[in-house]
Motif scaffolding. Structure first.
Motif, PDB file in Angstrom:
ATOM      1  N   LEU A 259      -5.466   0.031  -3.441  1.00 35.14           N
ATOM      2  CA  LEU A 259      -6.138  -0.361  -2.194  1.00 35.14           C
ATOM      3  C   LEU A 259      -5.253  -0.094  -0.971  1.00 35.14           C
ATOM      4  O   LEU A 259      -5.609  -0.476   0.144  1.00 35.14           O
ATOM      5  CB  LEU A 259      -6.524  -1.843  -2.260  1.00 35.14           C
ATOM      6  CG  LEU A 259      -7.624  -2.198  -3.279  1.00 35.14           C
ATOM      7  CD1 LEU A 259      -7.729  -3.700  -3.452  1.00 35.14           C
ATOM      8  CD2 LEU A 259      -8.967  -1.617  -2.855  1.00 35.14           C
ATOM      9  N   GLU A 260      -4.091   0.519  -1.229  1.00 38.91           N
ATOM     10  CA  GLU A 260      -3.112   0.840  -0.188  1.00 38.91           C
ATOM     11  C   GLU A 260      -2.576  -0.410   0.507  1.00 38.91           C
ATOM     12  O   GLU A 260      -2.143  -0.354   1.657  1.00 38.91           O
ATOM     13  CB  GLU A 260      -3.699   1.831   0.831  1.00 38.91           C
ATOM     14  CG  GLU A 260      -4.062   3.169   0.193  1.00 38.91           C
ATOM     15  CD  GLU A 260      -4.482   4.216   1.207  1.00 38.91           C
ATOM     16  OE1 GLU A 260      -4.486   3.919   2.417  1.00 38.91           O
ATOM     17  OE2 GLU A 260      -4.795   5.345   0.779  1.00 38.91           O
ATOM     18  N   ASP A 261      -2.604  -1.516  -0.213  1.00 41.60           N
ATOM     19  CA  ASP A 261      -1.966  -2.744   0.270  1.00 41.60           C
ATOM     20  C   ASP A 261      -0.557  -2.762  -0.333  1.00 41.60           C
ATOM     21  O   ASP A 261      -0.281  -3.483  -1.286  1.00 41.60           O
ATOM     22  CB  ASP A 261      -2.771  -3.971  -0.174  1.00 41.60           C
ATOM     23  CG  ASP A 261      -2.082  -5.283   0.205  1.00 41.60           C
ATOM     24  OD1 ASP A 261      -1.175  -5.251   1.069  1.00 41.60           O
ATOM     25  OD2 ASP A 261      -2.429  -6.327  -0.377  1.00 41.60           O
ATOM     26  N   PHE A 262       0.314  -1.950   0.229  1.00 39.21           N
ATOM     27  CA  PHE A 262       1.642  -1.787  -0.345  1.00 39.21           C
ATOM     28  C   PHE A 262       2.500  -3.042  -0.163  1.00 39.21           C
ATOM     29  O   PHE A 262       3.353  -3.342  -0.997  1.00 39.21           O
ATOM     30  CB  PHE A 262       2.328  -0.567   0.278  1.00 39.21           C
ATOM     31  CG  PHE A 262       1.525   0.695   0.113  1.00 39.21           C
ATOM     32  CD1 PHE A 262       1.111   1.119  -1.143  1.00 39.21           C
ATOM     33  CD2 PHE A 262       1.133   1.442   1.218  1.00 39.21           C
ATOM     34  CE1 PHE A 262       0.359   2.274  -1.310  1.00 39.21           C
ATOM     35  CE2 PHE A 262       0.387   2.602   1.071  1.00 39.21           C
ATOM     36  CZ  PHE A 262      -0.009   3.021  -0.194  1.00 39.21           C
ATOM     37  N   GLU A 263       2.259  -3.770   0.914  1.00 39.44           N
ATOM     38  CA  GLU A 263       2.980  -5.029   1.130  1.00 39.44           C
ATOM     39  C   GLU A 263       2.624  -6.026   0.034  1.00 39.44           C
ATOM     40  O   GLU A 263       3.492  -6.690  -0.543  1.00 39.44           O
ATOM     41  CB  GLU A 263       2.630  -5.595   2.506  1.00 39.44           C
ATOM     42  CG  GLU A 263       3.511  -6.752   2.944  1.00 39.44           C
ATOM     43  CD  GLU A 263       4.943  -6.334   3.258  1.00 39.44           C
ATOM     44  OE1 GLU A 263       5.864  -6.973   2.701  1.00 39.44           O
ATOM     45  OE2 GLU A 263       5.132  -5.384   4.034  1.00 39.44           O
TER      46      GLU A 263
ATOM     47  N   TYR B  79       9.584  -0.893  -1.786  1.00 37.62           N
ATOM     48  CA  TYR B  79      10.318  -1.208  -0.563  1.00 37.62           C
ATOM     49  C   TYR B  79      10.609   0.069   0.227  1.00 37.62           C
ATOM     50  O   TYR B  79      10.534   0.086   1.457  1.00 37.62           O
ATOM     51  CB  TYR B  79      11.629  -1.923  -0.891  1.00 37.62           C
ATOM     52  CG  TYR B  79      11.480  -3.384  -1.246  1.00 37.62           C
ATOM     53  CD1 TYR B  79      10.459  -4.159  -0.691  1.00 37.62           C
ATOM     54  CD2 TYR B  79      12.361  -4.010  -2.122  1.00 37.62           C
ATOM     55  CE1 TYR B  79      10.321  -5.495  -1.011  1.00 37.62           C
ATOM     56  CE2 TYR B  79      12.232  -5.354  -2.449  1.00 37.62           C
ATOM     57  CZ  TYR B  79      11.209  -6.094  -1.891  1.00 37.62           C
ATOM     58  OH  TYR B  79      11.076  -7.422  -2.209  1.00 37.62           O
ATOM     59  N   ASN B  80      10.912   1.121  -0.498  1.00 38.99           N
ATOM     60  CA  ASN B  80      11.178   2.404   0.153  1.00 38.99           C
ATOM     61  C   ASN B  80       9.917   2.911   0.866  1.00 38.99           C
ATOM     62  O   ASN B  80       9.989   3.411   1.991  1.00 38.99           O
ATOM     63  CB  ASN B  80      11.644   3.412  -0.886  1.00 38.99           C
ATOM     64  CG  ASN B  80      12.191   4.681  -0.266  1.00 38.99           C
ATOM     65  OD1 ASN B  80      13.023   4.622   0.631  1.00 38.99           O
ATOM     66  ND2 ASN B  80      11.727   5.815  -0.728  1.00 38.99           N
ATOM     67  N   LYS B  81       8.771   2.756   0.216  1.00 40.02           N
ATOM     68  CA  LYS B  81       7.503   3.182   0.809  1.00 40.02           C
ATOM     69  C   LYS B  81       7.196   2.382   2.070  1.00 40.02           C
ATOM     70  O   LYS B  81       6.590   2.889   3.020  1.00 40.02           O
ATOM     71  CB  LYS B  81       6.377   3.033  -0.209  1.00 40.02           C
ATOM     72  CG  LYS B  81       5.088   3.728   0.187  1.00 40.02           C
ATOM     73  CD  LYS B  81       4.097   3.741  -0.947  1.00 40.02           C
ATOM     74  CE  LYS B  81       2.896   4.611  -0.614  1.00 40.02           C
ATOM     75  NZ  LYS B  81       3.210   6.038  -0.508  1.00 40.02           N
ATOM     76  N   LEU B  82       7.620   1.118   2.078  1.00 40.30           N
ATOM     77  CA  LEU B  82       7.409   0.251   3.241  1.00 40.30           C
ATOM     78  C   LEU B  82       8.507   0.423   4.294  1.00 40.30           C
ATOM     79  O   LEU B  82       8.515  -0.302   5.289  1.00 40.30           O
ATOM     80  CB  LEU B  82       7.361  -1.218   2.786  1.00 40.30           C
ATOM     81  CG  LEU B  82       6.142  -1.619   1.951  1.00 40.30           C
ATOM     82  CD1 LEU B  82       6.381  -2.967   1.266  1.00 40.30           C
ATOM     83  CD2 LEU B  82       4.883  -1.690   2.820  1.00 40.30           C
TER      84      LEU B  82
END
Length: 218
Positions: A108-112, A139-142
């Motif tokens: 859902l692209e809710d990476f957090e 974490y890297n993606k964020l």
């Protein structure tokens, strides 16, 4: 499987079984809907959701089955609540249940949200090396680079880095954070233990990091 579903549903519709047996049969039918080719996750979800309307205290595994059907049907938003209920209501939730929850948030692209669950999963299963690496990746993606580095460094200290690509990734993180000595050291370690192939590019990269850290002899 199709014939089994047909006869099982006849028994369920007849409402002649004790509650415990009927619940078991509903689980079987839902599982068969997911096992047939092609699977029918919407029908699996339908029979479970209809049962939930009158069910008394469904078991965590029943919510897991509902979430699995939702994921198979790529209805990720409908997987989150059931799998969360399963985890919260179980004394010993399985790591695979957390995997479903992380995957649903990620899709859902809710990476957090995925990172929050991945951290919870890691705290529950700290001996799984892949969970350290996956949390670092999130974490890297964020762009939470410092946290990504810390998690990856801890994974290395515990011996959870087993591929050359993982050593290179950690070295890159060190370099980005201007820790040239550590970047060079991890590359050298990977070269020495044979996990990193000693091609021209890697030797240059190692040498440059030694130079930046004023280790000219190395």
């Amino acid at each position: 499987f199709d014939e089994a579903i047909k006869y099982f549903k006849q028994v369920i519709d007849a409402q002649i079984l004790p509650v415990k047996n009927e619940q078991s049969l509903i689980r079987n039918v839902a599982g068969l809907y997911l096992a047939i080719d092609p699977p029918q996750p919407d029908r699996a979800m339908g029979i479970i959701e209809e049962w939930f309307e009158t069910a008394v205290k469904p078991k965590p595994r029943d919510y897991v089955l509902l979430a699995q059907a939702a994921v198979l049907g790529k209805m990720y938003d409908k997987a989150i609540c059931p799998i969360r209920i399963a985890i919260n209501n179980s004394d010993r939730p399985k790591s695979s249940w957390f995997d479903i929850l992380v995957a649903a948030h990620f899709e859902l692209e809710d990476f957090e949200g995925a990172a929050v669950i991945a951290k919870e999963r890691l705290l529950s299963f700290p001996d799984e090396g892949k969970y350290w690496r996956q949390l670092s990746g999130l974490y890297n993606k964020l762009e939470r680079m410092e946290e990504a580095l810390i998690i990856m460094e801890l994974a290395h200290k515990q011996g959870y880095l087993t591929k050359g690509s993982e050593y290179k990734n950690l070295a890159s993180m060190y370099a980005i954070n201007e820790l040239a000595f550590k970047a060079a050291s991890i590359l050298q370690e990977g070269l020495d233990n044979g996990l990193i192939e000693g091609d021209e590019k890697i030797w240059k990269q190692t040498g440059v990091n030694w130079q930046f850290s004023r280790e000219n002899k190395k």
